[in-house]
Design an enzyme around this catalytic site. Sequence first.
Site, PDB file in Angstrom:
ATOM      1  N   LYS A  89      34.248  22.037 -12.154  1.00  0.00           N
ATOM      2  CA  LYS A  89      33.880  20.962 -11.174  1.00  0.00           C
ATOM      3  C   LYS A  89      32.402  20.757 -11.166  1.00  0.00           C
ATOM      4  CE  LYS A  89      33.895  23.306  -6.673  1.00  0.00           C
ATOM      5  NZ  LYS A  89      32.279  23.148  -6.438  1.00  0.00           N
ATOM      6  N   ASP A  90      31.625  22.043 -11.621  1.00  0.00           N
ATOM      7  CA  ASP A  90      30.148  21.846 -11.520  1.00  0.00           C
ATOM      8  C   ASP A  90      29.725  21.553 -13.016  1.00  0.00           C
ATOM      9  OD1 ASP A  90      29.848  23.019  -9.014  1.00  0.00           O
ATOM     10  OD2 ASP A  90      29.833  25.018  -9.577  1.00  0.00           O
ATOM     11  N   ARG A 140      31.922  13.475  -1.890  1.00  0.00           N
ATOM     12  CA  ARG A 140      33.385  13.088  -2.346  1.00  0.00           C
ATOM     13  C   ARG A 140      34.133  13.223  -0.965  1.00  0.00           C
ATOM     14  NH1 ARG A 140      37.421  16.230  -2.659  1.00  0.00           N
ATOM     15  NH2 ARG A 140      36.134  18.023  -3.210  1.00  0.00           N
ATOM     16  N   ARG A 141      33.965  14.443  -0.450  1.00  0.00           N
ATOM     17  CA  ARG A 141      34.765  14.723   0.847  1.00  0.00           C
ATOM     18  C   ARG A 141      34.271  13.951   1.927  1.00  0.00           C
ATOM     19  NH1 ARG A 141      33.687  20.931  -0.719  1.00  0.00           N
ATOM     20  NH2 ARG A 141      35.725  21.403  -1.989  1.00  0.00           N
ATOM     21  N   ARG A 158      24.620  23.951   3.241  1.00  0.00           N
ATOM     22  CA  ARG A 158      24.439  24.571   1.938  1.00  0.00           C
ATOM     23  C   ARG A 158      24.652  26.183   1.668  1.00  0.00           C
ATOM     24  NH1 ARG A 158      21.398  22.259  -1.894  1.00  0.00           N
ATOM     25  NH2 ARG A 158      22.379  24.019  -3.088  1.00  0.00           N
ATOM     26  N   ARG A 164      27.881  29.988   4.463  1.00  0.00           N
ATOM     27  CA  ARG A 164      28.888  28.668   5.077  1.00  0.00           C
ATOM     28  C   ARG A 164      29.409  29.414   6.189  1.00  0.00           C
ATOM     29  NH1 ARG A 164      29.899  24.184   0.459  1.00  0.00           N
ATOM     30  NH2 ARG A 164      28.041  24.948  -0.975  1.00  0.00           N
ATOM     31  N   CYS A 251      28.823  14.800 -10.526  1.00  0.00           N
ATOM     32  CA  CYS A 251      29.503  15.612  -9.683  1.00  0.00           C
ATOM     33  C   CYS A 251      29.378  15.229  -8.306  1.00  0.00           C
ATOM     34  CB  CYS A 251      29.037  17.245  -9.956  1.00  0.00           C
ATOM     35  SG  CYS A 251      29.058  17.666 -11.691  1.00  0.00           S
TER      36      CYS A 251
END
Length: 323
Positions: A89-90, A140-141, A158, A164, A251
Amino acid sequence: MTSVVSSPPRTIRIGSRKSQLALVQTYWVQEQLQKSFPDITFEVHTMSTQGDKILDVALAKIGDKGLFTKELELGMINQEIDFAVHSLKDLPTNLPEGLTLAAITERENPADALVLHEKYKGQQIDTLPEGTVIGTSSLRRLAQLRHHFPHFEFKDVRGNLNTRMAKLDAGEYDALILAVAGLERLGMSDRVHQILPKEISLHAVGQGALGIECRADDTELISLLKAIEHPPTRDRCLAERAFLRDLEGGCQVPIGVNTVIEEENLTLTGIVASVDGQKLVKDTVTGPASSAEQLGTKLANTLRDQGAQVILAEIFTEIQRGA
């Protein structure tokens, strides 16, 4: 009689980011290749990427093309490493000249997970109260959750996964939205309170799969890397990446996908949403898995006709203004 001197087995250098998750993924790839090719030495070399160093700015504001991959790609171009292991995904959909996506490994669960602070234990995303503070660094989320749950508050988060989680447990957030695959790979699957259904959150392009990138002219290495490729995952991810590439989305734009392969057919669902969640276009295409990239292009064109390009243009303008 002349004796033939055989050349020593090749040593192959694997590039990886230094984060815990990146190293877990890279060591897994190293182990699989070592099993398949015991006479070859596979060495892991670590690097810090721009995305690892800039932790106080939202990803979308940095300019994300190659944010977690550029330094590794320069390492390959400069012959410092032979291939790199990425969270797919990156990996941008357009690679630097001379590099290629050589293999895609079997996908873990690509869905998003709801991770809750202890005070909300037992809740689901649709039972959380108004004003719940949700942490996510993904547009996106953010866009999809704002569409379904406009009564929540959203804060950027981040840092690596452990950082996190520490912020969540300290009460800076009521909940986080994270990738199921990352939590599972780090042995944190017990922190998944709910796997979000695709009706609420379509996942990122390539999420849950690893992408192996190397020099395009290293045919010997490409042949070796095919040993750990998973064809169904490859087809699903190639369809997703074609969809993203044809919409010219990076992305960090609100583009989500879901793919399923049944027998010989691949079904691809895609979504494009505005950051505030007010505008959203979504559709599905089905066709032969052997035509995965064409299906991605077809879906991109379908959503473009429904207004996706206008939504993306507005987002890029907002990002450039520092919104």
